[in-house]
Design an enzyme around this catalytic site. Structure first.
Site, PDB file in Angstrom:
ATOM      1  N   THR A  18     -21.927  86.465  16.513  1.00 51.94           N
ATOM      2  CA  THR A  18     -21.584  88.164  16.354  1.00 51.94           C
ATOM      3  C   THR A  18     -21.236  88.759  15.795  1.00 51.94           C
ATOM      4  OG1 THR A  18     -20.748  87.975  18.285  1.00 51.94           O
ATOM      5  CG2 THR A  18     -22.421  87.943  18.984  1.00 51.94           C
ATOM      6  N   ILE A  42     -17.786  94.252  28.031  1.00 57.16           N
ATOM      7  CA  ILE A  42     -18.535  94.395  28.097  1.00 57.16           C
ATOM      8  C   ILE A  42     -19.837  93.178  28.935  1.00 57.16           C
ATOM      9  CG2 ILE A  42     -20.861  95.030  29.446  1.00 57.16           C
ATOM     10  CD1 ILE A  42     -18.443  96.912  30.767  1.00 57.16           C
ATOM     11  N   LYS A 101     -23.052  79.872  35.526  1.00 58.94           N
ATOM     12  CA  LYS A 101     -23.327  80.413  36.899  1.00 58.94           C
ATOM     13  C   LYS A 101     -24.694  78.852  35.904  1.00 58.94           C
ATOM     14  CE  LYS A 101     -26.822  82.462  39.098  1.00 58.94           C
ATOM     15  NZ  LYS A 101     -27.616  83.197  40.374  1.00 58.94           N
ATOM     16  N   ARG A 159       7.304  70.643  40.435  1.00 64.45           N
ATOM     17  CA  ARG A 159       6.927  69.475  40.969  1.00 64.45           C
ATOM     18  C   ARG A 159       7.179  69.273  42.179  1.00 64.45           C
ATOM     19  NH1 ARG A 159      13.692  68.100  39.972  1.00 64.45           N
ATOM     20  NH2 ARG A 159      13.625  70.671  39.300  1.00 64.45           N
ATOM     21  N   HIS A 214      20.280  80.924  46.306  1.00 64.36           N
ATOM     22  CA  HIS A 214      19.481  80.908  47.443  1.00 64.36           C
ATOM     23  C   HIS A 214      19.203  82.390  47.679  1.00 64.36           C
ATOM     24  CE1 HIS A 214      20.241  77.164  48.325  1.00 64.36           C
ATOM     25  NE2 HIS A 214      21.571  77.044  49.188  1.00 64.36           N
ATOM     26  N   GLY A 236      26.912  75.803  41.754  1.00 63.72           N
ATOM     27  CA  GLY A 236      25.381  74.959  41.578  1.00 63.72           C
ATOM     28  C   GLY A 236      24.241  75.944  42.037  1.00 63.72           C
ATOM     29  N   PHE A 269      21.217 102.608  57.886  1.00 63.67           N
ATOM     30  CA  PHE A 269      22.900 103.320  58.187  1.00 63.67           C
ATOM     31  C   PHE A 269      23.530 102.208  58.991  1.00 63.67           C
ATOM     32  CE2 PHE A 269      18.592 104.315  60.647  1.00 63.67           C
ATOM     33  CZ  PHE A 269      18.513 103.554  61.574  1.00 63.67           C
TER      34      PHE A 269
END
Length: 536
Positions: free
Chosen positions: A46, A138, A149, A226, A289, A318, A485
């Site tokens: 196309t 579309i 499908k 991992r 962390h 680390g 607060f």
């Protein structure tokens, strides 16, 4: 009502005789078409794809020749035709389907190669509404869904990365495709259309008031990790297409593969350091962390790094180091003297990259820019049976109307430290207490059930750092920030005991008057922001 299942046996191998190619991204499509032609496959195409293949000297039929109907409405209608969709959806071994295909002159399509209009790219470009709307594909999704499908007979490719795998499949199987391959491609095709529709629905939802009734979430895999937070958990990293500067946009220059925890912590570090405008100041955040263990501003990155490290050098071991400016050689040399998991920065000097290279396992990530702390977006968290969605916390202390509520006004230096501390508290797990002095954190208390405990832990960490450095705790004369607060005066008094002389907090407690009175009794300056920064 349910549709009865078709019980026609599914073939394992299907010969590939006819292919329909219609792609926006033409990467590799000419080479693919040439390879298919050499294997005796009839080519149909196309628009722009047809022109590209014709110019390459390949025999290719325009889809209009197949359907007997020209493209109309500026190309909006070209493949939405029974002769296309019948060729994709027809069950070749079903007698009824086969008869319908013969009666209506529907030729089977064995391979569909489609990728879609660049909706996300157009949306991110800031194009006007009408242009974005026109880039909602579309015909492409309709064909993809039809072919996927009917993957019992049709191979559907939506990614140029799969072209080589298709050719290998044909060569290994005498010009045929296997059900296993077709099913794999079908799954990827449905994921592609789902992600595309999710992006479109998210764009429409941006203009809605309140929460949309349905929220679609989609991502593209950046790779399997991992493991997750722990070795027995599986994990993957997905990109959502928003292109927010950070781990998702980063180029990993070197180092080990990023882990789940690395990515989580590095994201937290970079979002924090992005609160500091690099045109105004250099800033460094050290994260462990997902919580900061040291943050500082400075005239240079090396200055900021040294003072951030001094806040809690034990926890920094680390950790993740995030910079708001280009990594330079001096800073790289200092950072690599301490065991560090990740360095993340907008960019890096070549000399700095070479210095980091001496630490083979240290990951160096260069993002190309800083995320804007003021922009919105959606933050999602899973819960049992569903997920929570909220807008990003894009409150910035510089934009807030600060209100002094005590008799004593903060000094200019105190006010600068108050703003700095509140900027950090936004990125500390609740309950959060942050002590700051001279635009550097000197004590951080995170994630405690009691705000008093957070204040005491932060003060104790400051004492530990002072003992290690052979000095007095820098919380003496510091400013302190609370993410929410103070429900009682005890949290404030704990900060006073640690030596704080000024406090910044959202305000809004039933006992605000008691807390203000306690501040006045201790000659403490206190500022209300009117904005809370819980982070769970």
């Amino acid at each position: 009502m349910t549709v009865a299942a078709n019980t026609t046996p599914v073939p394992d191998r299907v010969p590939l005789r006819r292919a329909l190619l219609s792609v926006f991204d033409k990467t590799g499509v000419v080479d693919l078409a040439r390879a298919l032609h050499e294997r005796g496959v009839e080519l149909v195409s196309t628009g722009g794809t047809h022109r590209a293949l014709t110019e390459a000297g390949l025999p290719v039929k325009d889809v209009g020749e197949l359907t007997g109907f020209p493209e109309i409405m500026d190309g909006r209608v070209k493949t939405l035709h029974p002769l296309v969709h019948g060729g994709l959806l027809g069950i070749r071994d079903d007698a009824t389907h086969a008869e319908a295909m013969r009666a209506h002159g529907i030729a089977a399509i064995d391979l569909l190669v489609v990728n879609l209009y660049p909706f996300n790219e157009t949306r991110r470009s800031g194009a006007p509404f009408a242009t974005i709307l026109e880039n909602i594909d579309i015909g492409g999704p309709a064909m993809i869904r039809a072919g996927a499908k009917n993957h019992s007979y049709v191979s559907v490719l939506t990614d140029p990365a799969d072209y080589a795998a298709l050719l290998d499949e044909l060569d290994r199987n005498g010009g045929e495709t296997t059900l296993r391959a077709r099913r794999r491609w079908a799954g990827a095709a449905f994921a592609q259309t789902a992600a595309y529709d999710a992006a479109v629905s998210a764009w429409f939802a941006e203009g809605e008031e309140g929460a949309p009734k349905r929220l679609a979430v989609a991502g593209v895999s950046a790779g399997q990790l991992r493991y997750g937070e722990n070795p027995h958990q599986r994990a993957s990293f997905y990109l959502d297409g928003t292109q927010r500067f950070g781990v998702a946009t980063a180029r990993q220059v070197q180092g080990k593969e990023l882990s789940y925890n690395n990515i989580n912590d590095t994201d937290a570090a970079f979002e924090l350091v992005a609160e500091f405008d690099p045109e105004r100041t250099a800033a460094v955040a050290i994260i462990k962390h997902a919580n900061p263990c040291g943050v500082a501003e400075g005239a240079s990155l090396i200055d900021a790094y040294g003072r951030a490290l001094a806040c809690d050098p034990v926890s920094a071991f680390g950790g993740i180091v995030a910079l708001n400016r280009r990594l330079d050689a001096v800073s790289a040399r200092a950072i690599t003297e301490v065991f560090t998991e990740v360095i993340i920065a907008p960019d890096a000097d070549e000399e700095a990259i070479q210095i980091v290279a001496a630490k083979r396992n240290l990951r160096l990530l260069l993002t190309g820019g800083l995320p804007d702390p003021r922009t919105g977006g959606t933050v999602i968290r899973s819960v049992a049976g569903g997920f929570l969605a909220q807008t990003r916390d894009n409150g910035v202390v510089d934009d807030l109307e600060l209100r002094v509520v005590t008799k004593r006004q903060p000094t200019a230096a105190e006010m600068a430290d108050l703003r700095f501390a509140f900027r950090i508290a936004k990125h500390v797990k609740s309950n959060a207490i942050v002590y700051a002095k001279d635009l550097a954190t000197v004590g951080i208390g995170a994630g405690q059930m009691s705000r008093v405990d957070s204040a005491r832990i932060a003060a104790r960490k400051a004492e530990d750092a002072a003992k290690a450095a052979g000095g007095t705790p820098l919380t003496h004369g510091s400013a302190v920030a609370s993410d929410a607060f103070f429900p009682f005066a005890d949290g404030l008094l704990s900060a006073v005991e640690a030596g704080a002389t000024a406090v910044i907090q959202p305000g809004g407690s039933m006992r605000d008057n008691e807390v203000i009175a306690a501040a006045d009794e201790n000659d403490i300056a206190m500022v209300f922001t009117g904005m809370r920064h819980f982070r769970h």
